[in-house]
Write an enzyme that holds these catalytic residues in place. Structure first.
Site, mmCIF file in Angstrom:
data_model
loop_
_atom_site.group_PDB
_atom_site.id
_atom_site.type_symbol
_atom_site.label_atom_id
_atom_site.label_comp_id
_atom_site.label_asym_id
_atom_site.label_seq_id
_atom_site.Cartn_x
_atom_site.Cartn_y
_atom_site.Cartn_z
ATOM 1 N N SER A 100 0.839 -1.199 0.000
ATOM 2 C CA SER A 100 0.000 0.000 0.000
ATOM 3 C C SER A 100 0.875 1.252 0.000
ATOM 4 C CB SER A 100 -0.949 -0.035 1.208
ATOM 5 O OG SER A 100 -1.945 0.946 1.086
ATOM 6 N N GLU A 159 -2.129 -2.687 -7.973
ATOM 7 C CA GLU A 159 -3.327 -2.978 -7.186
ATOM 8 C C GLU A 159 -3.802 -1.667 -6.585
ATOM 9 O OE1 GLU A 159 -3.785 -2.963 -3.551
ATOM 10 O OE2 GLU A 159 -1.902 -1.842 -3.394
ATOM 11 N N HIS A 216 -4.957 -5.500 -1.296
ATOM 12 C CA HIS A 216 -5.614 -5.146 -0.039
ATOM 13 C C HIS A 216 -6.641 -6.178 0.441
ATOM 14 C CE1 HIS A 216 -3.830 -1.164 -0.649
ATOM 15 N NE2 HIS A 216 -4.201 -0.854 0.565
#
Length: 305
Positions: free
Chosen positions: A108, A205, A275
């Site tokens: 992330s 992502e 995630h």
């Protein structure tokens, strides 16, 4: 450059380079990691808060550097992402990290650190579950340990048997793996910290971004001639990336077809990294083969020693 592989009984340093969390949650998650057989060393500022950040920029940067410098620490795990990793970049002594290579794990918001450590220092890093993730989930944990403890040879990474992975056509290409969170990748464009896309296999992502936002970011990468430089693509989890107005929105499939598949390069889709759960671990900077015939990734060289 390869970090030393992890073994049970080793000490893992825990830091928060971006956002923080409540102390009770941090301690609960650390207890789970300890139950696997690892020792834990907490960053000095792990429990600090500064608005939406886990302490001031210099404090979070110091925790990062202290863990690389600490001879008792064998690996460094980020507690969570959130926001803030980009803010600490000017405070980091990169030579210190280069002289003390170690396993560094996160995803992330940590994307910028993972890729720059590889790009600037040549040290392989790991895009995978953080301490705040669901480490009890079997496939997530097994993938993490495969990379960090047994990644001193060649191995495959693939979805669980019950979760389909798709490809655009049967092909096989080799390249170095880079990437992570799409928002962070785009945020570093035009800075010294942007990813080197040339002949790379790009993994992307994201989470909770509307389809138009995914479209905008991929268009930015296309207009800056980044996507065209890649040898192949891995599309990971795009959790919560749906429109509130479905009737007036393109789907992610539409967007990926127009922005990624149009390049006619080997592409894996619905790969379980990002995630959501399960969460596969991917070694950033590793030489890999994208096998779209069997819908898996082959790690061609050791990622730890």
């Amino acid at each position: 450059m390869l970090p030393k592989k992890l073994k049970f009984g080793d000490t893992i340093g825990i830091i928060s380079p971006a956002s923080g969390k409540e102390e009770a949650v941090i301690r609960q998650k650390i207890n789970i990691l300890e139950s696997f057989g690892f020792r834990i060393k907490e960053g000095k500022h792990l429990y600090h808060r500064y608005g939406y950040l886990a302490g001031e920029d210099w404090q979070r940067a110091k925790d990062l550097m202290d863990m690389f410098l600490d001879k008792d620490v064998d690996a460094i795990f980020c507690f969570r992402g959130g926001y803030g990793s980009m803010r600490i970049l000017p405070y980091i002594d990169w030579n210190l990290i280069k002289e003390n290579p170690k396993i560094f794990l996160g995803f992330s918001d940590i994307t910028v650190l993972l890729n720059y450590i590889y790009k600037h220092l040549g040290i392989i890093t790991f895009h995978g579950p953080m301490v705040n993730s669901d480490l009890i989930e079997e496939y997530t944990l097994n993938s993490l340990l495969q990379n960090l403890m047994f990644g001193d040879g060649c191995y495959d990474i693939s979805n669980p048997d019950d979760i389909a992975c798709y490809s655009n056509f049967s092909a096989y290409c080799e390249g170095v793996l880079v990437g992570g969170n799409l928002s962070l990748i785009c945020s570093t464009l035009g800075t010294p910290y942007e990813i080197d896309f040339k002949d790379k296999i790009l993994f992307i992502e994201d989470v909770d971004e509307a389809p138009y936002a995914i479209d905008r970011m991929l268009t930015q990468l296309a207009l800056s001639n980044k996507l065209n430089q890649c040898k192949g693509f891995i599309l990971g989890q795009f959790k919560g990336c749906i429109s509130k107005d479905i009737e007036n929105s393109l789907t992610l499939d539409n967007i990926f077809k127009e922005k990624i598949l149009c390049h006619n390069k080997p592409t894996l889709m619905n790969f379980m990294a990002g995630h959501d759960t399960p969460k596969l671990t991917l070694p950033i900077g590793a030489k890999i083969a994208l096998d779209t015939l069997n819908n898996k990734i082959k790690i061609l060289d050791a990622v730890v020693k």
